[in-house]
Structures are given as structure tokens and as C-alpha cells.
Design a protein around this motif. Structure first.
Motif, PDB file in Angstrom:
ATOM      1  N   HIS A 141      -4.744 -20.139  58.333  1.00 48.94           N
ATOM      2  CA  HIS A 141      -5.865 -19.499  57.641  1.00 48.94           C
ATOM      3  C   HIS A 141      -7.136 -19.625  58.464  1.00 48.94           C
ATOM      4  CE1 HIS A 141      -8.907 -18.435  54.740  1.00 48.94           C
ATOM      5  NE2 HIS A 141      -9.370 -19.669  54.686  1.00 48.94           N
ATOM      6  N   GLN A 145      -8.869 -16.415  60.781  1.00 51.37           N
ATOM      7  CA  GLN A 145     -10.166 -15.848  60.390  1.00 51.37           C
ATOM      8  C   GLN A 145     -11.319 -16.396  61.227  1.00 51.37           C
ATOM      9  OE1 GLN A 145     -11.155 -14.896  56.383  1.00 51.37           O
ATOM     10  NE2 GLN A 145      -9.145 -15.480  55.617  1.00 51.37           N
ATOM     11  N   ARG A 162     -18.036  -5.750  57.445  1.00 52.50           N
ATOM     12  CA  ARG A 162     -16.851  -5.811  56.596  1.00 52.50           C
ATOM     13  C   ARG A 162     -16.020  -7.053  56.909  1.00 52.50           C
ATOM     14  NH1 ARG A 162     -13.722  -0.230  56.723  1.00 52.50           N
ATOM     15  NH2 ARG A 162     -12.396  -1.459  55.326  1.00 52.50           N
ATOM     16  N   ARG A 163     -15.965  -7.450  58.174  1.00 52.34           N
ATOM     17  CA  ARG A 163     -15.196  -8.632  58.526  1.00 52.34           C
ATOM     18  C   ARG A 163     -15.842  -9.895  57.953  1.00 52.34           C
ATOM     19  NH1 ARG A 163     -12.913 -10.357  64.473  1.00 52.34           N
ATOM     20  NH2 ARG A 163     -15.033  -9.879  65.176  1.00 52.34           N
ATOM     21  N   ALA A 166     -15.022 -10.015  54.280  1.00 56.60           N
ATOM     22  CA  ALA A 166     -13.629 -10.398  54.072  1.00 56.60           C
ATOM     23  C   ALA A 166     -13.419 -11.892  54.321  1.00 56.60           C
ATOM     24  CB  ALA A 166     -12.711  -9.590  54.995  1.00 56.60           C
ATOM     25  N   SER A 167     -14.288 -12.484  55.150  1.00 60.07           N
ATOM     26  CA  SER A 167     -14.190 -13.919  55.438  1.00 60.07           C
ATOM     27  C   SER A 167     -14.945 -14.763  54.424  1.00 60.07           C
ATOM     28  CB  SER A 167     -14.732 -14.220  56.842  1.00 60.07           C
ATOM     29  OG  SER A 167     -13.920 -13.610  57.827  1.00 60.07           O
ATOM     30  N   PRO A 232     -14.370 -18.964  58.679  1.00 56.43           N
ATOM     31  CA  PRO A 232     -14.396 -18.340  57.358  1.00 56.43           C
ATOM     32  C   PRO A 232     -15.363 -19.085  56.449  1.00 56.43           C
ATOM     33  CG  PRO A 232     -12.349 -19.552  57.696  1.00 56.43           C
ATOM     34  CD  PRO A 232     -13.035 -19.491  59.018  1.00 56.43           C
ATOM     35  N   PRO A 237      -8.721 -17.146  51.275  1.00 56.71           N
ATOM     36  CA  PRO A 237      -8.944 -15.831  51.886  1.00 56.71           C
ATOM     37  C   PRO A 237      -9.164 -14.755  50.824  1.00 56.71           C
ATOM     38  CG  PRO A 237      -6.597 -16.295  51.828  1.00 56.71           C
ATOM     39  CD  PRO A 237      -7.280 -17.458  51.162  1.00 56.71           C
ATOM     40  N   THR A 239      -9.303 -11.680  51.580  1.00 55.95           N
ATOM     41  CA  THR A 239      -8.862 -10.469  52.257  1.00 55.95           C
ATOM     42  C   THR A 239      -7.933  -9.687  51.334  1.00 55.95           C
ATOM     43  OG1 THR A 239      -6.978 -11.652  53.198  1.00 55.95           O
ATOM     44  CG2 THR A 239      -9.003 -11.603  54.493  1.00 55.95           C
ATOM     45  N   GLU A 240      -7.586  -8.467  51.732  1.00 54.17           N
ATOM     46  CA  GLU A 240      -6.669  -7.662  50.930  1.00 54.17           C
ATOM     47  C   GLU A 240      -5.329  -8.368  50.756  1.00 54.17           C
ATOM     48  OE1 GLU A 240      -4.574  -3.224  51.121  1.00 54.17           O
ATOM     49  OE2 GLU A 240      -6.410  -3.638  52.261  1.00 54.17           O
ATOM     50  N   THR A 241      -4.849  -8.983  51.851  1.00 51.49           N
ATOM     51  CA  THR A 241      -3.580  -9.711  51.774  1.00 51.49           C
ATOM     52  C   THR A 241      -3.704 -10.932  50.873  1.00 51.49           C
ATOM     53  OG1 THR A 241      -2.985  -9.000  54.006  1.00 51.49           O
ATOM     54  CG2 THR A 241      -1.823 -10.918  53.125  1.00 51.49           C
ATOM     55  N   GLY A 270     -12.374  -8.727  44.445  1.00 44.66           N
ATOM     56  CA  GLY A 270     -12.883  -9.224  45.716  1.00 44.66           C
ATOM     57  C   GLY A 270     -14.003 -10.223  45.598  1.00 44.66           C
TER      58      GLY A 270
END
Length: 530
Positions: A141, A145, A162-163, A166-167, A232, A237, A239-241, A270
Motif C-alpha cells: 500500500h 502510492q 487527481r492522484r 486518490a492518495s 499517501p 486507500p 482509490t477506486e480499487t 470517496g
């Protein structure tokens, strides 16, 4: 640093060897003993203590004994001259299953510590035993990230924003805290987790033109940097995953309609709801423990009644779980999903070479508690106890908390005929030729070692050293705090936090009912007194 000869323990334990014991040490000598062990070890030394407060005090003391207070660069990071890194993995400082998250600065320190373990093969890792019991995100993880920015890199502002989101970073107007970022034209400000200062990324078209650390309060540049590592912002996380994994595991773990639960709804959108850390196992297919981060040749030092402290922690976890588990709108995970049981934890510790420090005492032939050296402002000679110590043939190392406090202490001691020599750091001290010196450090307890004594400011004035933890938005300058009334004279200007600047007029005795007390008198304009 101070090297003890002969050493306190004849040989260090190795993997699979029997547990070694150090006993009869004064409590104040424990940091010195650990510094001695770490300096002789070629491995990472894991130090386990009973409480979070013990861990922070130990970190402060080890920085002093290992001479690391002056090895920081402009960003407050180690400048590379430190031979023995000191890593602190703090506890979340929340109750089990709390509905709020750890402070951003705690999360930052934790993520920095975990990321350092990837490359740390020698040094000190310090943490309370309950922190060792916490299950952790898997190493991938952090590795997955973490990304590095370097001057000259291509940087697409929209993509990187966006990154960051997501982090776990969140957008604000002005950056002040860890995990925040702000975009202003071709400039992106971000406060990376694990960094002492926020970073300003200036772009020329789609290229990083400069990277600058800046002061979050004044927004002024402190220094230029060539590169920075962004960790991160959370231990989970978003993130989408990660969100998909969370949702799948939620359905497998809990019954009922997830739409009735705000935790599920926020994560699905999110967002990171308060207390989401206690749902961390739902974001991963497997969790790790700290043992998965440690090198195989790690040595451990255990201080105090760790088994008892961990059992008490598990008792608190069980009580909290039973009181909260029946809320269908906020289901919680079983304790075993979040924490390692006592028996399993000590079984995991067993293969490592270990030293146990127990039964603190005062009967050690070389290391003794500091005698009473309290500065008594009411005595005929307030420094009499200090002088008595020096007249006994002991060299003395005075330890002040900051440069400003050192100057105040030098002035105070000089008034009473004690004139220590200023010293850049403790490792420069030569007891055979320097009868009295003063240096800097955050030391809570002093000690007498062979032919000299270490006297921290806290024991001169009978108060504890404040623990250095999170950066505050509005701090009081500790250099300016009056520690003892002997530092000031009648007529000196003095600042009251609520009433402002006045002039000190001494002490006044006032009877309140059956009690007689002394009060500080401060005079203001037009004769008004407080």
C-alpha cells in the motif's frame, strides 16, 4: 555520544538466543542504557515501552544522548550525518472503535516511520506495546502510492491533483496541515505526510520549475529542495480499487442494509469518515503487522511490564467492543481483525534477540539518580544545592530546552556564582577538563554517571519537560516563559496571557478564608493591579 566503558551488558543477544535481563538500573538511566546498546548493535533495535508518553520521553532523551539535536536540515529532516536514526511509531491516541480519526500529524509520523523501515537496517524504532498490537496496511500500500517529484519532471496539474485526492489529500484554500493541498494558477502547495514543512511546486508550462519548502504560517519560502517523496495521506486507500474492495468485504462481513450506515455511504462516495481507520481490514485482501516490516536480524529491548500493559489494552478493547457492537447502523469489526492477541504477539517476538529492562532501582554501582538540585528562590543561596554537587568533585552538564532558555539559565546561574561553559552538543563534553557546561536537549530526568552529573532544566525548577508532538497553529514561544520567579526582578516587564504587558511587583500574601497564600502582583497603567 557518551560511550560507557565497560558496557552495561557484556554481549548483545542474537536471533534465537535466550532473553537477557538488565536490572537494578535507575529509571533515569534507561535512555542512556538503550543508547549504549544501539551504538554497539549492527542491527535495528526495536524498543517497546508501556505507554505513549514513555515512548515520546525516550525519543527526546535518545536524541540528546546520541547527539542528534543539531543534525537537522532547513526542513527539520535528518541531514544525513546521523549514524543511528531514531524512528518513533506513535499510537493513534484514540480509544478503540472511536468515531474520530487520529490527528493528521500523528498519521504523518506513522506513515513516515513505516516508509523508513523499508531501508532501515540499523538504528532505533521506538513504540508503545499497544501500537505493536495494531494490524497495519500491507507494505505494498505504501510502496504503491508513494511517488517522487524532482525539479524538471513533467507535471500535469489536473492529473496530479487527481492522484493526490486518490492518495487521501484534500483541497483547501491555504495549506496549513499535513494532507492538504491548494492550487493557485501554476502553483501547487502541498503538505506531504512525513514532512516537517509544506512544499510549493512552481510550474513552467507542464514542467516543475522549482520545489520550495515554506512556512505555513507566513507562507514564505524557507529553502529550495531538489526532490520530495509524497506518501499517501492515510493508512487506507481511497482509490477506486480500495473502495471496491471495501464494499465487497462489507457485504461479506456485515448483515443488514449498508445504505443505513453512514460509514459505508461515505466511503462509497470517496470520502474518509471520522474513525474509518477501524475499518481498515475491509480495504485490503490481507493485513500486515509490524513484524512484516522488520528486518530478520532486528534486536528488541523490552521496558517495563509489557505483558500486563497489553492485557489491560485488550481489556479496554473488549469492553468497548461489547458496548458498541449492537448498533446496526454502525457495525464494527471483531477485535481480532484489528489487533494481535497477547499470546500471538509475544510468540512473534520470541525469535528475535531480546533484552529486558526491569525492576528499576537505585543500587547501581555506576549509574545513580540525580540528587536534589532544585533551585530554591526563597533560600539565602538559591543555588546552594547545585554548588554542593559541584563541590563534591562532580562535573556538571546543565541541559536547557532551547537556545533562548539557555541564555536565561546562564544569566540566572551567573547571578549566584555558577558559570557553566556553553557547549554546542553533549557529545563534545570532556568531563576531565570541563567542570561545568550547558547544552541543549529535551531531557526529562537527569543522572549521575561515574564522575559527572547531567542536570536538566526540569529538575532545577521541579517541572516536567513539555512533550514535543504536533505543530500548533498558535504556539507560545517557550523561550519567553518565566519558569521561576527568581528569573525576574521587581519592575521587570511581564506579559499576562489575558491581560497583556505589566510590571512585576513581587509577591503579596493574601488570606482567603482560613488559607494564606502568596500571589504574584502585576501593576498596569494608572496603578491598576492584578
Amino acid at each position: 555520544m557518551l560511550i560507557l566503558q565497560p558496557p552495561l551488558i557484556d554481549s548483545l543477544p542474537t536471533a534465537g538466543s535466550p532473553l537477557k535481563t538488565l536490572s537494578n538500573l535507575p529509571k533515569s538511566a534507561i535512555p542512556l542504557a538503550i543508547a549504549d546498546i544501539a551504538s554497539r548493535s549492527n542491527s535495528l533495535v526495536l524498543v517497546l515501552v508501556e505507554k505513549s508518553q514513555d515512548a515520546q520521553q525516550l525519543v527526546n532523551a535518545l536524541h540528546f544522548y546520541l547527539g542528534q539535536e543539531h543534525h537537522l536540515d532547513a526542513e527539520g529532516e535528518a541531514d544525513g550525518s546521523v549514524d543511528l536514526p531514531i524512528v518513533h511509531l506513535p499510537d493513534w491516541e484514540t480509544l478503540p472503535y472511536d468515531s474520530f480519526s487520529p490527528h493528521e500529524d500523528i498519521t504523518s509520523e506513522r506513515l513516515k516511520a513505516l516508509s523508513q523501515l523499508s531501508d532501515l537496517h540499523r538504528g532505533l524504532l521506538i513504540l508503545p506495546i499497544q501500537t505493536l498490537a495494531h494490524r497495519l496496511p500491507p507494505r505494498e500500500h505504501l510502496d504503491g502510492q508513494r511517488f517522487v517529484l524532482t525539479t524538471g519532471d513533467t507535471f500535469d496539474l489536473h492529473t496530479e491533483r487527481r492522484r493526490l485526492e486518490a492518495s487521501g489529500y484534500h483541497a483547501v484554500d491555504t495549506v496549513h496541515e499535513h494532507g492538504e493541498f491548494a492550487v493557485r494558477g501554476a502553483i501547487l502547495d502541498v503538505f506531504p505526510m512525513g514532512s516537517q514543512q509544506p512544499l510549493r511546486i512552481e510550474l513552467f508550462d507542464t514542467e516543475i520549475e522549482s520545489l520550495r519548502a515554506f512556512d505555513p504560517d507566513t507562507q514564505r519560502t524557507i529553502t529550495k529542495v531538489d526532490s520530495v517523496t509524497l506518501l499517501p495521506a492515510r493508512e487506507i486507500p481511497l482509490t477506486e480499487t480500495g473502495i471496491t474492495t471495501f464494499r465487497n468485504h462489507w457485504h461479506e462481513t456485515f448483515e443488514g442494509n449498508p445504505r443505513d450506515c453512514s460509514i459505508y455511504q461515505d466511503v462509497s462516495s470517496g470520502l474518509a469518515p471520522p474513525g474509518v481507520e477501524y475499518y481498515a481490514p475491509l480495504f485490503f485482501n490481507h493485513m500486515a503487522t509490524l513484524f512484516d516490516y522488520l528486518p530478520n536480524d532486528t534486536q528488541t529491548v523490552r521496558i517495563g511490564a509489557l505483558h500486563q500493559a497489553l492485557e489491560q489494552f485488550w481489556g479496554d478493547v473488549g469492553t468497548r467492543y461489547e458496548s458498541l457492537r449492537h448498533d446496526r447502523r454502525k457495525p464494527i469489526l471483531a477485535p481480532e481483525k484489528l489487533f494481535v492477541r497477547t499470546e500471538e504477539l509475544f510468540s512473534e517476538l520470541k525469535p528475535y534477540g531480546s533484552i529486558e529492562i526491569r525492576d528499576p532501582d537505585t543500587q547501581h554501582p555506576r549509574l545513580r539518580p540525580l540528587p536534589d538540585v532544585t533551585f530554591d528562590a526563597k533560600a539565602d543561596d538559591p543555588a546552594a544545592k547545585i554548588k554542593r554537587l559541584m563541590q563534591s568533585g562532580q562535573s556538571v552538564v546543565f541541559v536547557a530546552e532551547s537556545a533562548g532558555r539557555r541564555e536565561a539559565l546562564l544569566e540566572l546561574l551567573a547571578k549566584h556564582g555558577v558559570r557553566p561553559e556553553p557547549l554546542e552538543q553533549f557529545s563534545d563534553f570532556k568531563p576531565e577538563s570541563q567542570p561545568a557546561v550547558i547544552t541543549l536537549g529535551l531531557l526529562d530526568q537527569g543522572i549521575t554517571v561515574d564522575g559527572f552529573s547531567i542536570v536538566p532544566e526540569s529538575q532545577l525548577f521541579g517541572r516536567r519537560v513539555p512533550q514535543r508532538r504536533r505543530r500548533k497553529q498558535h504556539e507560545i514561544a517557550t523561550d519567553l516563559i518565566v519558569r521561576d520567579l527568581s528569573e525576574i526582578e521587581v519592575g521587570d516587564p511581564i506579559v499576562h496571557l489575558d491581560h497583556g504587558v505589566g510590571h512585576y511587583q513581587g509577591l503579596e500574601t493574601i488570606a482567603l478564608g482560613h488559607d494564606i497564600n502568596e500571589f504574584v502582583t502585576v501593576e498596569y497603567r494608572d496603578g491598576a493591579k492584578l
